[in-house]
Design an enzyme around this catalytic site. Structure first.
Site, PDB file in Angstrom:
ATOM      1  N   LYS A  24       0.854  -1.186   0.000  1.00 57.70           N
ATOM      2  CA  LYS A  24       0.000   0.000   0.000  1.00 57.70           C
ATOM      3  C   LYS A  24       0.897   1.245   0.000  1.00 57.70           C
ATOM      4  CE  LYS A  24      -4.215   1.204   2.564  1.00 57.70           C
ATOM      5  NZ  LYS A  24      -4.872   0.957   3.852  1.00 57.70           N
TER       6      LYS A  24
HETATM    7  C1  E4P Z   1      -8.107   2.180   3.783  1.00 58.65           C
HETATM    8  O1  E4P Z   1      -7.480   1.233   3.397  1.00 58.65           O
HETATM    9  C2  E4P Z   1      -7.964   2.769   5.119  1.00 58.65           C
HETATM   10  O2  E4P Z   1      -7.335   1.843   5.960  1.00 58.65           O
HETATM   11  C3  E4P Z   1      -9.267   3.079   5.805  1.00 58.65           C
HETATM   12  O3  E4P Z   1     -10.393   2.672   5.089  1.00 58.65           O
HETATM   13  C4  E4P Z   1      -9.319   4.400   6.470  1.00 58.65           C
HETATM   14  O4  E4P Z   1     -10.570   4.576   7.068  1.00 58.65           O
HETATM   15  P1  E4P Z   1     -10.871   5.624   8.238  1.00 58.65           P
HETATM   16  O5  E4P Z   1     -11.244   6.912   7.604  1.00 58.65           O
HETATM   17  O6  E4P Z   1     -12.014   5.006   8.975  1.00 58.65           O
HETATM   18  O7  E4P Z   1      -9.617   5.712   9.073  1.00 58.65           O
END
Ligand code: E4P
Length: 218
Positions: free
Chosen positions: A83
C-alpha cells in the site's frame, strides 16, 4: 463485490474469515498502532489466515525509502498488496512494483484526477476514502461514482475501485450499485450487514411455530 476487512485485529480477522465471505484485509499505520503488535509478524500472521490480498502500507514518504520498504513488504507472502500513498513518490513505486508483478493498493485517494493517475501507474487497487470526505461535508459516494464511470471508459485500466473509509452499510450498498469492485470495512460494519429487524422477528416466529409441531429434523 468483494469484501475486505479494514483492521489489524487478529481476532476479528479470524472471526470474519471463518464466515467464508471475507476476500481480503487492509491495514494502515493507524490500525497497526492500535493493535499494539509488531508490524511484520502481524502481517505474516494475517497472510496465513487470509488467502486474498492483504494490504501492508509503507511508512516512508520519500521515494528511496518507500522503495526499500516495499521490497521487504512484498516478500512477506504472495498475497501481499503493497500500500502506497497517492503522491508522486508513491505512484512511482506503484508503477515499478506493478510492472514487476506485485499487487499495489494506492491509498488516500480523494479526487477523480488522483484515481486516473493511480490507474495509469498500474495500481491493482485504488482506495477512495468515502467517510473522510463525508466528514468534511463533501460527497464521498459521488467520488466513487465518478471513478467508476471514468474507469468504465477505459477498458485498458485494470485498477479495481476499493471503497475505503466505509462508515455504514449504505456506503457499501450504494457503491455496489455503482459497480465498485471492493469495499474495505471495519469489522462492525461487516457485521451490521447481516441485520434486519424483520429477519430477527421472522426467525423468532418460525422457531416458536416449529416448537408447536413437536417435530425434529434430526
Ligand atoms: C483504507 O485502506 C484505510 O485503511 C481506511 O479505510 C481508512 O478509514 P478511516 O477513515 O475510517 O480511518
Amino acid at each position: 463485490m468483494k469484501f475486505f476487512v479494514d483492521t489489524a485485529d487478529i481476532d476479528d480477522i479470524r472471526d470474519l474469515a471463518a464466515t467464508g465471505l471475507l476476500d481480503g484485509v487492509t491495514t494502515n499505520p493507524s490500525l497497526v498502532a492500535k493493535s499494539g503488535r509488531k508490524f511484520i509478524p502481524l502481517i505474516e500472521e494475517i497472510c496465513e489466515i487470509v488467502s486474498g490480498p492483504v494490504s501492508a502500507e509503507v511508512a516512508a514518504t520519500d521515494y528511496e525509502t518507500m522503495r526499500k520498504e516495499a521490497e521487504i513488504l512484498r516478500k512477506i507472502a504472495d498475497n501481499i498488496a503493497v500500500k502506497v500513498p497517492l503522491t508522486p513518490a508513491g505512484l512511482k513505486v506503484c508503477k515499478e512494483l506493478s510492472d514487476g508483478g506485485t499487487m499495489v493498493n494506492v491509498t488516500l485517494c480523494f479526487s477523480p484526477a488522483q484515481a486516473i493517475l493511480a490507474a495509469k501507474a498500474g495500481a491493482t487497487f485504488v482506495s477512495p476514502f468515502v467517510g473522510r470526505l463525508d466528514d468534511i461535508s463533501e460527497d464521498g459516494l459521488g467520488l466513487i461514482s465518478d471513478i467508476c464511470r471514468i474507469y468504465e471508459n477505459y477498458p485498458s485500466f485494470d485498477t479495481e475501485v476499493l471503497v475505503a473509509s466505509v462508515r455504514n452499510p449504505l456506503h457499501i450498498v450504494e457503491s455496489a450499485k455503482m459497480g465498485a469492485h471492493v469495499a474495505t470495512c471495519p469489522p462492525s460494519v461487516i457485521r451490521q450487514l447481516y441485520n434486519h429487524p424483520l429477519t430477527t422477528q421472522g426467525l423468532e416466529t418460525f422457531v416458536e411455530d416449529w416448537k408447536k409441531t413437536g417435530q425434529s429434523i434430526l
